[in-house]
Design a protein around this motif. Structure first.
Motif, PDB file in Angstrom:
ATOM      1  N   GLY A   1      -0.667   1.556   5.798  1.00  0.00           N
ATOM      2  CA  GLY A   1       0.164   2.740   5.630  1.00  0.00           C
ATOM      3  C   GLY A   1       0.925   3.124   6.886  1.00  0.00           C
ATOM      4  O   GLY A   1       2.024   3.684   6.803  1.00  0.00           O
ATOM      5  N   ASN A   2       0.364   2.825   8.066  1.00  0.00           N
ATOM      6  CA  ASN A   2       1.049   3.150   9.320  1.00  0.00           C
ATOM      7  C   ASN A   2       1.834   1.974   9.884  1.00  0.00           C
ATOM      8  O   ASN A   2       2.282   2.007  11.034  1.00  0.00           O
ATOM      9  CB  ASN A   2       0.045   3.653  10.362  1.00  0.00           C
ATOM     10  CG  ASN A   2      -0.981   2.604  10.758  1.00  0.00           C
ATOM     11  OD1 ASN A   2      -0.917   1.464  10.311  1.00  0.00           O
ATOM     12  ND2 ASN A   2      -1.938   2.988  11.575  1.00  0.00           N
ATOM     13  N   GLY A   3       2.008   0.925   9.076  1.00  0.00           N
ATOM     14  CA  GLY A   3       2.814  -0.209   9.486  1.00  0.00           C
ATOM     15  C   GLY A   3       2.064  -1.296  10.227  1.00  0.00           C
ATOM     16  O   GLY A   3       2.654  -2.320  10.595  1.00  0.00           O
TER      17      GLY A   3
ATOM     18  N   VAL B   1       0.812  -1.208   0.000  1.00  0.00           N
ATOM     19  CA  VAL B   1       0.000   0.000   0.000  1.00  0.00           C
ATOM     20  C   VAL B   1       0.853   1.269   0.000  1.00  0.00           C
ATOM     21  O   VAL B   1       0.429   2.309  -0.508  1.00  0.00           O
ATOM     22  CB  VAL B   1      -0.962  -0.027   1.208  1.00  0.00           C
ATOM     23  CG1 VAL B   1      -0.207   0.094   2.521  1.00  0.00           C
ATOM     24  CG2 VAL B   1      -2.014   1.075   1.094  1.00  0.00           C
ATOM     25  N   ALA B   2       2.068   1.185   0.541  1.00  0.00           N
ATOM     26  CA  ALA B   2       2.941   2.360   0.595  1.00  0.00           C
ATOM     27  C   ALA B   2       3.987   2.350  -0.515  1.00  0.00           C
ATOM     28  O   ALA B   2       4.937   3.131  -0.484  1.00  0.00           O
ATOM     29  CB  ALA B   2       3.625   2.436   1.956  1.00  0.00           C
ATOM     30  N   GLY B   3       3.800   1.478  -1.503  1.00  0.00           N
ATOM     31  CA  GLY B   3       4.742   1.398  -2.606  1.00  0.00           C
ATOM     32  C   GLY B   3       5.918   0.478  -2.335  1.00  0.00           C
ATOM     33  O   GLY B   3       6.767   0.288  -3.208  1.00  0.00           O
TER      34      GLY B   3
ATOM     35  N   GLY C   1      -4.286  -6.795  16.024  1.00  0.00           N
ATOM     36  CA  GLY C   1      -3.375  -5.976  15.237  1.00  0.00           C
ATOM     37  C   GLY C   1      -1.979  -6.037  15.826  1.00  0.00           C
ATOM     38  O   GLY C   1      -1.669  -6.917  16.621  1.00  0.00           O
ATOM     39  N   ARG C   2      -1.133  -5.058  15.443  1.00  0.00           N
ATOM     40  CA  ARG C   2       0.245  -5.039  15.937  1.00  0.00           C
ATOM     41  C   ARG C   2       0.671  -3.710  16.551  1.00  0.00           C
ATOM     42  O   ARG C   2       1.614  -3.671  17.324  1.00  0.00           O
ATOM     43  CB  ARG C   2       1.209  -5.346  14.787  1.00  0.00           C
ATOM     44  CG  ARG C   2       1.537  -6.797  14.628  1.00  0.00           C
ATOM     45  CD  ARG C   2       2.840  -6.949  13.857  1.00  0.00           C
ATOM     46  NE  ARG C   2       2.862  -8.185  13.110  1.00  0.00           N
ATOM     47  CZ  ARG C   2       3.103  -9.368  13.619  1.00  0.00           C
ATOM     48  NH1 ARG C   2       3.340  -9.494  14.911  1.00  0.00           N
ATOM     49  NH2 ARG C   2       3.105 -10.456  12.859  1.00  0.00           N
TER      50      ARG C   2
END
Length: 256
Positions: free
Chosen positions: A120-122, A52-54, A149-150
């Motif tokens: 996007g935020n990891g 998603v972030a390339g 989640g993480r």
């Protein structure tokens, strides 16, 4: 356990051919579980792709639980990461190496953990599942399942040794202030089905500066509630890491 960057395709069922790809895990289940059929778990990965972030992410994972040498895959592992309608994070792209664990002498479980691509935020969606062998039905059934989640120090942990051996501890972020965690402990019954034995709100607060994992910081609190530890006795310390000057701060373990 080591986190592997894996890929593949969605779980196939009903005798469909397993897609081509590089096999990155193969676990014989017949011997440790004493199965009637030659059960085996395999994982296959396909090509990586753009995230998603390339950034590059490993491709989808095919998990195949099969008793006929992979000609068909049991549907029991379908939707490990699915939370409602299918979305970008519904497919596994990371696999923590499958492990056979023993919550009690002579009783085995298959431990799996998979994770989605990164947001996007990891962050990632993570699924943990324990599978038990049903001898009467010659099949594997879910003993425990959890998704999380993480990014907020949440964790699902299987306890392999000590007074909590065989238990699963889940640290889940709260949604209201003061922001802490719900700590739950699930333990297996005689049939290896997990039941919640304890749930409480943590004394640990999000962002308190304690470098310990939430489950480790709450271990004295947790064990005291289960009657496994009492003040005045040696503190229950984190497994596998040094803890210089262990002490409690408002019932929370600190290591320095």
């Amino acid at each position: 356990m080591r986190l592997l960057l894996l890929a593949g395709a969605a779980l196939l069922v009903g005798g469909a051919a397993v897609p081509e790809g590089r096999q990155i895990a193969s676990v014989d289940l017949a011997r440790p579980f004493g199965t009637s059929s030659p059960w085996r778990l395999t994982a296959t990965q396909g090509p990586e792709g753009e995230g998603v972030a390339g950034n590059q992410e490993p491709g989808k994972i095919t998990l195949c639980l099969s008793r006929d040498a992979g000609r068909s895959c049991d549907p029991g592992l379908a939707g490990l990461l699915l939370a409602g309608e299918p979305d970008y994070f519904s497919d596994p792209h990371y696999l923590e190496a499958p492990e056979i664990v023993y919550p009690a002498p002579g009783k085995a479980l298959l431990l799996l953990r998979v994770a989605s691509v990164h947001s996007g935020n990891g962050n990632q969606r993570v699924a943990t599942r324990l599978l038990a062998y049903d001898r009467a039905g010659d099949r594997f059934v879910t003993a425990y399942a959890q998704r999380t989640g993480r990014n907020n120090n949440e964790e699902v942990r299987y306890v392999a040794q000590g007074p909590l051996k065989g238990a699963v501890i889940f640290a889940e972020p709260t949604v209201d202030a003061p922001f802490g965690y719900w700590i739950s402990v699930s333990r297996p019954d005689a049939a290896l089905r997990y039941r919640q034995a304890l749930r409480f709100r943590s004394a640990t607060i999000y962002g308190d500066g304690n470098p310990l994992a939430v489950i480790d910081s709450e271990m004295p609190n947790l064990q005291q509630r289960l009657g496994l530890w009492q003040p005045g006795k040696p503190l229950p310390l984190p497994a596998g890491r040094a803890c210089a000057r262990p002490h409690l701060v408002k019932s929370v373990l600190w290591c320095g």
